[in-house]
Design a protein around this motif. Structure first.
Motif, PDB file in Angstrom:
ATOM      1  N   ALA A 147     -76.293 -56.233 -63.713  1.00  0.00           N
ATOM      2  CA  ALA A 147     -74.893 -55.843 -64.066  1.00  0.00           C
ATOM      3  C   ALA A 147     -73.964 -55.796 -63.018  1.00  0.00           C
ATOM      4  O   ALA A 147     -72.666 -56.019 -63.307  1.00  0.00           O
ATOM      5  CB  ALA A 147     -75.320 -54.760 -65.002  1.00  0.00           C
ATOM      6  N   LEU A 148     -74.392 -55.531 -61.686  1.00  0.00           N
ATOM      7  CA  LEU A 148     -73.610 -55.324 -60.689  1.00  0.00           C
ATOM      8  C   LEU A 148     -73.941 -56.428 -59.722  1.00  0.00           C
ATOM      9  O   LEU A 148     -75.073 -56.744 -59.381  1.00  0.00           O
ATOM     10  CB  LEU A 148     -73.638 -54.037 -59.907  1.00  0.00           C
ATOM     11  N   GLY A 149     -72.910 -57.022 -58.791  1.00  0.00           N
ATOM     12  CA  GLY A 149     -73.089 -57.969 -58.119  1.00  0.00           C
ATOM     13  C   GLY A 149     -73.529 -57.186 -56.540  1.00  0.00           C
ATOM     14  O   GLY A 149     -73.456 -55.992 -56.444  1.00  0.00           O
ATOM     15  N   THR A 150     -73.635 -58.084 -55.639  1.00  0.00           N
ATOM     16  CA  THR A 150     -73.991 -57.577 -54.261  1.00  0.00           C
ATOM     17  C   THR A 150     -72.732 -56.658 -53.717  1.00  0.00           C
ATOM     18  O   THR A 150     -73.113 -55.815 -52.972  1.00  0.00           O
ATOM     19  CB  THR A 150     -74.294 -58.774 -53.343  1.00  0.00           C
ATOM     20  N   ASP A 151     -71.684 -57.072 -54.064  1.00  0.00           N
ATOM     21  CA  ASP A 151     -70.369 -56.448 -53.721  1.00  0.00           C
ATOM     22  C   ASP A 151     -69.955 -54.882 -54.566  1.00  0.00           C
ATOM     23  O   ASP A 151     -69.395 -54.249 -54.112  1.00  0.00           O
ATOM     24  CB  ASP A 151     -69.013 -57.347 -53.738  1.00  0.00           C
ATOM     25  N   GLY A 152     -71.148 -54.912 -55.673  1.00  0.00           N
ATOM     26  CA  GLY A 152     -70.877 -53.665 -56.236  1.00  0.00           C
ATOM     27  C   GLY A 152     -69.877 -53.670 -57.546  1.00  0.00           C
ATOM     28  O   GLY A 152     -70.011 -52.660 -58.366  1.00  0.00           O
ATOM     29  N   ALA A 153     -69.383 -54.994 -57.689  1.00  0.00           N
ATOM     30  CA  ALA A 153     -68.359 -54.922 -58.683  1.00  0.00           C
ATOM     31  C   ALA A 153     -69.192 -55.466 -59.823  1.00  0.00           C
ATOM     32  O   ALA A 153     -70.143 -56.006 -59.925  1.00  0.00           O
ATOM     33  CB  ALA A 153     -67.635 -55.954 -58.235  1.00  0.00           C
ATOM     34  N   ILE A 154     -68.722 -55.057 -61.298  1.00  0.00           N
ATOM     35  CA  ILE A 154     -69.221 -55.559 -62.571  1.00  0.00           C
ATOM     36  C   ILE A 154     -69.268 -57.090 -62.511  1.00  0.00           C
ATOM     37  O   ILE A 154     -68.353 -57.606 -62.081  1.00  0.00           O
ATOM     38  CB  ILE A 154     -68.813 -54.907 -63.577  1.00  0.00           C
ATOM     39  N   THR A 155     -70.331 -57.719 -62.989  1.00  0.00           N
ATOM     40  CA  THR A 155     -70.507 -59.162 -63.177  1.00  0.00           C
ATOM     41  C   THR A 155     -70.350 -59.502 -64.528  1.00  0.00           C
ATOM     42  O   THR A 155     -70.112 -58.643 -65.269  1.00  0.00           O
ATOM     43  CB  THR A 155     -71.872 -59.563 -62.945  1.00  0.00           C
ATOM     44  N   ALA A 156     -70.112 -60.828 -64.803  1.00  0.00           N
ATOM     45  CA  ALA A 156     -69.901 -61.313 -66.267  1.00  0.00           C
ATOM     46  C   ALA A 156     -70.895 -60.802 -67.179  1.00  0.00           C
ATOM     47  O   ALA A 156     -70.908 -60.338 -68.296  1.00  0.00           O
ATOM     48  CB  ALA A 156     -69.761 -62.737 -66.293  1.00  0.00           C
ATOM     49  N   GLU A 157     -72.392 -60.844 -66.732  1.00  0.00           N
ATOM     50  CA  GLU A 157     -73.578 -60.305 -67.402  1.00  0.00           C
ATOM     51  C   GLU A 157     -73.072 -58.864 -67.812  1.00  0.00           C
ATOM     52  O   GLU A 157     -73.585 -58.343 -68.845  1.00  0.00           O
ATOM     53  CB  GLU A 157     -74.814 -60.508 -66.731  1.00  0.00           C
ATOM     54  N   GLY A 158     -72.658 -58.062 -66.877  1.00  0.00           N
ATOM     55  CA  GLY A 158     -72.725 -56.811 -67.006  1.00  0.00           C
ATOM     56  C   GLY A 158     -71.493 -56.201 -67.916  1.00  0.00           C
ATOM     57  O   GLY A 158     -71.659 -55.373 -68.772  1.00  0.00           O
ATOM     58  N   ARG A 159     -70.324 -57.230 -67.925  1.00  0.00           N
ATOM     59  CA  ARG A 159     -69.251 -56.958 -69.016  1.00  0.00           C
ATOM     60  C   ARG A 159     -70.072 -57.130 -70.480  1.00  0.00           C
ATOM     61  O   ARG A 159     -69.656 -56.500 -71.254  1.00  0.00           O
ATOM     62  CB  ARG A 159     -68.294 -57.745 -68.910  1.00  0.00           C
ATOM     63  N   ARG A 160     -70.584 -58.199 -70.487  1.00  0.00           N
ATOM     64  CA  ARG A 160     -71.201 -58.372 -71.880  1.00  0.00           C
ATOM     65  C   ARG A 160     -72.406 -57.239 -72.179  1.00  0.00           C
ATOM     66  O   ARG A 160     -72.359 -56.859 -73.422  1.00  0.00           O
ATOM     67  CB  ARG A 160     -72.205 -59.975 -71.724  1.00  0.00           C
ATOM     68  N   MET A 161     -73.185 -57.090 -71.264  1.00  0.00           N
ATOM     69  CA  MET A 161     -74.072 -55.721 -71.349  1.00  0.00           C
ATOM     70  C   MET A 161     -73.292 -54.449 -71.897  1.00  0.00           C
ATOM     71  O   MET A 161     -73.445 -53.803 -72.991  1.00  0.00           O
ATOM     72  CB  MET A 161     -74.703 -55.405 -70.443  1.00  0.00           C
ATOM     73  N   ALA A 162     -71.956 -54.344 -71.472  1.00  0.00           N
ATOM     74  CA  ALA A 162     -71.240 -53.040 -71.804  1.00  0.00           C
ATOM     75  C   ALA A 162     -70.823 -53.331 -73.379  1.00  0.00           C
ATOM     76  O   ALA A 162     -70.547 -52.258 -73.843  1.00  0.00           O
ATOM     77  CB  ALA A 162     -70.162 -52.810 -70.772  1.00  0.00           C
ATOM     78  N   ASP A 163     -70.266 -54.305 -73.566  1.00  0.00           N
ATOM     79  CA  ASP A 163     -69.768 -54.564 -74.909  1.00  0.00           C
ATOM     80  C   ASP A 163     -70.952 -54.581 -75.811  1.00  0.00           C
ATOM     81  O   ASP A 163     -70.585 -54.068 -77.067  1.00  0.00           O
ATOM     82  CB  ASP A 163     -69.275 -56.086 -74.950  1.00  0.00           C
ATOM     83  N   LEU A 164     -72.064 -54.438 -75.782  1.00  0.00           N
ATOM     84  CA  LEU A 164     -73.252 -54.273 -76.479  1.00  0.00           C
ATOM     85  C   LEU A 164     -73.055 -52.675 -77.004  1.00  0.00           C
ATOM     86  O   LEU A 164     -73.536 -52.497 -78.069  1.00  0.00           O
ATOM     87  CB  LEU A 164     -74.445 -54.790 -76.238  1.00  0.00           C
ATOM     88  N   GLY A 165     -72.849 -51.909 -76.325  1.00  0.00           N
ATOM     89  CA  GLY A 165     -72.941 -50.352 -76.411  1.00  0.00           C
ATOM     90  C   GLY A 165     -74.114 -49.820 -76.510  1.00  0.00           C
ATOM     91  O   GLY A 165     -74.355 -48.688 -77.008  1.00  0.00           O
ATOM     92  N   LEU A 166     -75.168 -50.385 -75.952  1.00  0.00           N
ATOM     93  CA  LEU A 166     -76.394 -50.053 -75.722  1.00  0.00           C
ATOM     94  C   LEU A 166     -76.919 -49.555 -74.343  1.00  0.00           C
ATOM     95  O   LEU A 166     -76.282 -49.641 -73.617  1.00  0.00           O
ATOM     96  CB  LEU A 166     -77.468 -51.188 -76.032  1.00  0.00           C
ATOM     97  N   HIS A 167     -77.777 -48.969 -74.182  1.00  0.00           N
ATOM     98  CA  HIS A 167     -78.502 -48.589 -72.890  1.00  0.00           C
ATOM     99  C   HIS A 167     -78.387 -49.741 -72.077  1.00  0.00           C
ATOM    100  O   HIS A 167     -78.904 -50.981 -72.537  1.00  0.00           O
ATOM    101  CB  HIS A 167     -79.733 -47.913 -72.963  1.00  0.00           C
ATOM    102  N   PRO A 168     -78.083 -49.904 -70.738  1.00  0.00           N
ATOM    103  CA  PRO A 168     -77.886 -51.068 -70.040  1.00  0.00           C
ATOM    104  C   PRO A 168     -79.513 -51.734 -69.906  1.00  0.00           C
ATOM    105  O   PRO A 168     -79.497 -53.142 -70.085  1.00  0.00           O
ATOM    106  CB  PRO A 168     -77.649 -50.899 -68.513  1.00  0.00           C
ATOM    107  N   ARG A 169     -80.401 -51.228 -70.116  1.00  0.00           N
ATOM    108  CA  ARG A 169     -81.602 -51.632 -70.236  1.00  0.00           C
ATOM    109  C   ARG A 169     -81.954 -52.680 -71.550  1.00  0.00           C
ATOM    110  O   ARG A 169     -82.339 -53.774 -71.156  1.00  0.00           O
ATOM    111  CB  ARG A 169     -82.912 -50.378 -70.142  1.00  0.00           C
ATOM    112  N   LEU A 170     -81.557 -51.948 -72.495  1.00  0.00           N
ATOM    113  CA  LEU A 170     -81.723 -52.839 -73.783  1.00  0.00           C
ATOM    114  C   LEU A 170     -80.663 -53.870 -73.941  1.00  0.00           C
ATOM    115  O   LEU A 170     -81.125 -54.856 -74.409  1.00  0.00           O
ATOM    116  CB  LEU A 170     -81.561 -51.713 -75.018  1.00  0.00           C
TER     117      LEU A 170
END
Length: 837
Positions: free
Chosen positions: A401-424
């Motif tokens: 969900a986070l890149g090596t620079d600490g910023a959110i990745t495209a995968e991280g944004r999709r995870m956030a959109d689901l509204g679930l715990h990041p693991r799920l």
């Protein structure tokens, strides 16, 4: 509508909100703030025709408040008043009041940071201090400061220290409502509860029914298991046909929840068995008697283990007072507290904010999606703890969900959109990327893990068994043949899980039928819990990839799985107990976790073999997936491992014969008196192994190889040419004494080198022999004819003058055949009994 206490302060509150962007309202339970305030704002200039969002901590309270307000307007929910909760929404194009749960507000802010169509945001029951409430307020305050200076924010609470929150909101005005309540008698126990709380609760209910002829009962219990057990005990008491028992907790179907809070029919007394869900927001009609267990169940996150557990704790003073107040809303009442008056004085003033005890991974993901690089960019009543927040970001990095620079990745944004715990969320996205069928299975797993266990009593930990039960129930629902699932399965929870899974399947466009490939559960769980992949040890316990130990509570089929993934476990003791898990194949881990799998070449000293061994190891976190021998490690790597072995086991691995030991002792003596000579102490030799031993051990790999070394030559190589030339002169191996014998010099004590010699061999020598260019006198250990010491001296001349004659008397008596001259300085030395003639 009936006149409620909150209406007395409505004019003041509206006047404040017309002039100030923010306000704090403090009103006790039952004052009417939840349902009257949004309706009062509806036609006021404060709302300016925009929407009003009101946050409720719980779904049940959100639905209940929306229905009550809609009924007050003579409408159905979804018209002017609607609600949005997880997996359920009743809003329409004309909706202006939306009652939402806190996660919903976060999603709305992420998609529209300015909340363009919203005029007022109300935070109800803020005293509960949930993580999402703190986050939602922080985001709204920043949105207000940067994008919407016309946005109004109102924080409402029944029990809240209002000044800190008012200061956080820019010194917002505080409006207080005194509320209205009837007197409530409080009854305490004479002694503490001994045994399960449900037994004490059931007995107290029976007594309260007998002692109070009117009114319904509200019983506060820690959680659903205690509610079920208390219900069973009460039904066994046969309280009569005029008594109805109504459980009330968040995992019940909506119809059951509605029935619990509805007014009882004429002639029926209701016993509501509730969790802390009934403390505030909800009005349970008809209650005049409260039985309070004094306990509640809260989540506790452990940064040490990265796991959250539910913990049963004593309620705070604020919670206890709110529960007690439930008995005095309609008429005088009574509150039975299942603790003593002494313990009552020891209650904490308020509960701990969830921010300080929660898993912060969801918060960290939301902040990353919001664009906040640091939590300090936002205003918090209690900022996220640094250690837990850092651990949360570390997990997000592992999940991609986070890149090596600490910023959110495209995968991280999709995870956030689901509204679930990041693991799920990560599990769902990874599964859908592999195949639609696995995406469907992941939806079912996510729904399972989002709810409490479908089995009422302890069962095997295998999640596949639970999926089989869900498939059976889903098949029965669709008319297909299904096996019975047994009385120990909570059917209502199962149906709710199936419903949730179906909604996620529709949202992700994956097959809606129940998945058949349950054997892939372990792989999907590994996407969600990469730190909880477990490898079986020889004793049947498991080592988790995060480094912690784990064990199944009892032996079961999963106990023999080489690898499994733990979805639920505790963090007590040195090893966690696994409650939910599924097996996974090593090949699946190596294939799907290729980026996390590391191959290491290990060249190290094998203490058992007493040799250097090379191995190639494949690791996943702390787990060793595979190990194979390395046929021919490089000589440099072998030398390093060999020297490490010597450093670990000691210099005794080297072939120290008598000559080498003496050579080293002579060097120690020289270094003591001249620091330009090499230091050959243990400490110095260990510190410079590579320098003095490395060139000689190159190409060797075992203890047997080391035995070929000449340690004298090894030590000699550390000397300069000049030092080699002078060593024998300054630190001779032997001294020739007057008798002609060559006596070895003992350098074991470098500060006092010694000569052990028979006294008779020293006759005629006036001064003590000296070494180190005459700087150091030897310590003479003068021996009897039987080689026993009779005198130790470093001043031979003084011995001859002062001590010899006393020694002579003793020795002459014991050794009469030996030569004992009157004048030792002129006598002939001898290594025999008497000198040769």
């Amino acid at each position: 509508m009936n006149k409620l206490p909150i209406e007395a302060v409505l004019p003041d509150l509206l006047r404040v909100l017309r002039s100030w962007p923010n306000a704090v309202l403090v009103a006790p339970p039952g004052a009417g703030k939840t349902t009257r305030i949004p309706l009062a704002l509806l036609d006021d200039s404060v709302s300016a025709g925009g929407r009003i969002l009101m946050l409720e901590p719980r779904r049940l309270a959100a639905r209940s408040a929306a229905r009550f307000m809609a009924a007050a307007l003579g409408e159905q929910v979804g018209e002017t008043v609607g609600y949005r909760v997880r997996m359920d929404s009743r809003v329409g194009p004309a909706t202006r009041i939306e009652v939402v749960t806190e996660g919903v507000l976060t999603r709305m802010l992420q998609h529209d940071p300015s909340l363009e169509q919203v005029s007022v945001v109300i935070f109800d029951e803020f005293h509960e201090r949930s993580l999402h409430a703190d986050l939602g307020l922080a985001l709204c305050l920043q949105s207000q400061a940067l994008l919407r200076d016309d946005l109004r924010i109102l924080v409402m609470s029944a029990t809240l220290d209002a000044e800190p929150i008012a200061a956080l909101m820019g010194d917002a005005p505080i409006v207080r409502s005194e509320g209205r309540s009837f007197p409530v008698d409080t009854v305490y126990l004479d002694r503490r509860v001994d045994g399960p709380i449900e037994h004490s609760a059931a007995r107290c209910v029976e007594e309260a029914l007998a002692a109070n002829a009117n009114g319904d009962l509200l019983v506060f219990l820690p959680g659903a298991p205690e509610i079920r057990r208390t219900e069973h005990l009460l039904r066994a008491m046969q309280l009569g046909s005029g008594v109805r028992i109504a459980p009330l907790h968040g995992s019940l179907p909506q119809a059951s929840q509605d029935a619990a809070i509805a007014a009882s029919p004429e002639g029926v007394r209701k016993i509501v068995l509730a969790t802390s869900i009934a403390e505030s927001s909800l009005t349970v009609e008809g209650v005049r008697i409260v039985v309070d267990s004094g306990l509640m169940r809260v989540p506790r996150f452990s940064p040490r283990t990265g796991m959250t557990r539910l913990e049963t704790v004593a309620v705070s003073r604020a919670s206890a007072d709110q529960r007690r107040g439930r008995a005095g809303r309609l008429a005088p009442g009574v509150c039975y507290r299942l603790w003593t008056a002494h313990d009552d004085r020891r209650l904490a003033p308020s509960g701990t904010p969830e921010m300080l005890d929660a898993d912060l991974a969801p918060l960290a993901l939301e902040l990353a999606a919001w664009g906040a690089a640091d939590p300090d960019e936002l205003a918090w009543l209690d900022p996220p703890p640094a250690a837990a927040y850092a651990q949360a970001r570390e997990l997000l990095g592992r999940l991609g969900a986070l890149g090596t620079d600490g910023a959110i990745t495209a995968e991280g944004r999709r995870m956030a959109d689901l509204g679930l715990h990041p693991r799920l969320a990560h599990m769902l996205l990874q599964a859908c990327a592999l195949s639609p069928e696995l995406g469907a299975l992941a939806c079912e797993l996510a729904a399972l893990l989002n709810e409490r266990d479908i089995f009422r009593v302890g069962a095997e930990a295998d999640l596949r068994r639970r999926l089989e039960v869900l498939r059976s129930i889903a098949g029965a629902k669709s008319g297909e043949h299904a096996e019975p699932v047994g009385a120990q399965v909570d059917i209502s929870v199962c149906r709710r899980i199936i419903s949730q899974a179906d909604q996620w399947k529709h949202a992700l466009h994956v097959p809606t039928n129940m998945s058949n490939d349950v054997d892939k559960c372990g792989l999907l769980l590994a996407f969600a819990y990469p730190d909880r992949i477990g490898q079986r040890r020889s004793d049947g316990r498991f080592l988790l990839s995060g480094g912690r130990g784990a064990v199944l509570p009892r032996q079961q089929q999963l106990s023999f799985a080489p690898f499994l993934v733990a979805a639920e476990l505790d963090d007590t003791g040195t090893e966690s107990r696994i409650y939910l898990a599924a097996p996974v194949e090593r090949e699946e881990l190596e294939r799907h976790f290729e980026r996390q799998v590391q191959t290491q070449r290990i060249i190290s000293w094998d203490r058992t073999a007493q040799a250097v061994r090379g191995r190639s190891q494949i690791h996943l976190g702390a787990l060793l997936l595979q190990e194979v021998p390395l046929p021919a490690p490089a000589a440099e790597e072998t030398l390093t491992a060999l020297l490490d072995g010597i450093a670990a086991e000691g210099l005794a691995l080297l072939p120290w014969n008598k000559a080498a030991l003496q050579y080293r002792e002579r060097l120690r003596f020289m270094h003591l008196h001249d620091s330009r000579w090499p230091d050959v102490s243990d400490e110095a030799l260990f510190a410079s192994l590579e320098d003095w031993l490395g060139p000689h051990a190159y190409g060797m790999k075992s203890r047997s190889d080391l035995q070929r070394l000449s340690m004298v030559e090894v030590l000699q190589s550390a000397l300069t040419w000049e030092q080699r030339r002078t060593l024998d002169d300054h630190a001779p191996t032997h001294i020739v004494v007057p008798s002609g014998s060559r006596i070895p010099v003992d350098y074991i004590e470098p500060a006092a080198p010694a000569l052990h010699v028979r006294l008779q061999e020293m006759f005629g020598l006036q001064e003590t022999p000296r070494i180190a260019g005459g700087k150091v006198a030897l310590t003479l250990h003068l021996l009897s004819p039987a080689q026993r010491p009779v005198q130790v001296t470093r001043d031979l001349a003084s011995f001859w003058r002062n001590t010899y004659f006393e020694v002579k008397k003793d020795l002459k008596g014991r050794y009469p055949k030996h030569y004992w001259p009157e004048d030792p300085l002129t006598a002939a030395p001898t290594n025999r009994a008497r000198p040769r003639t």
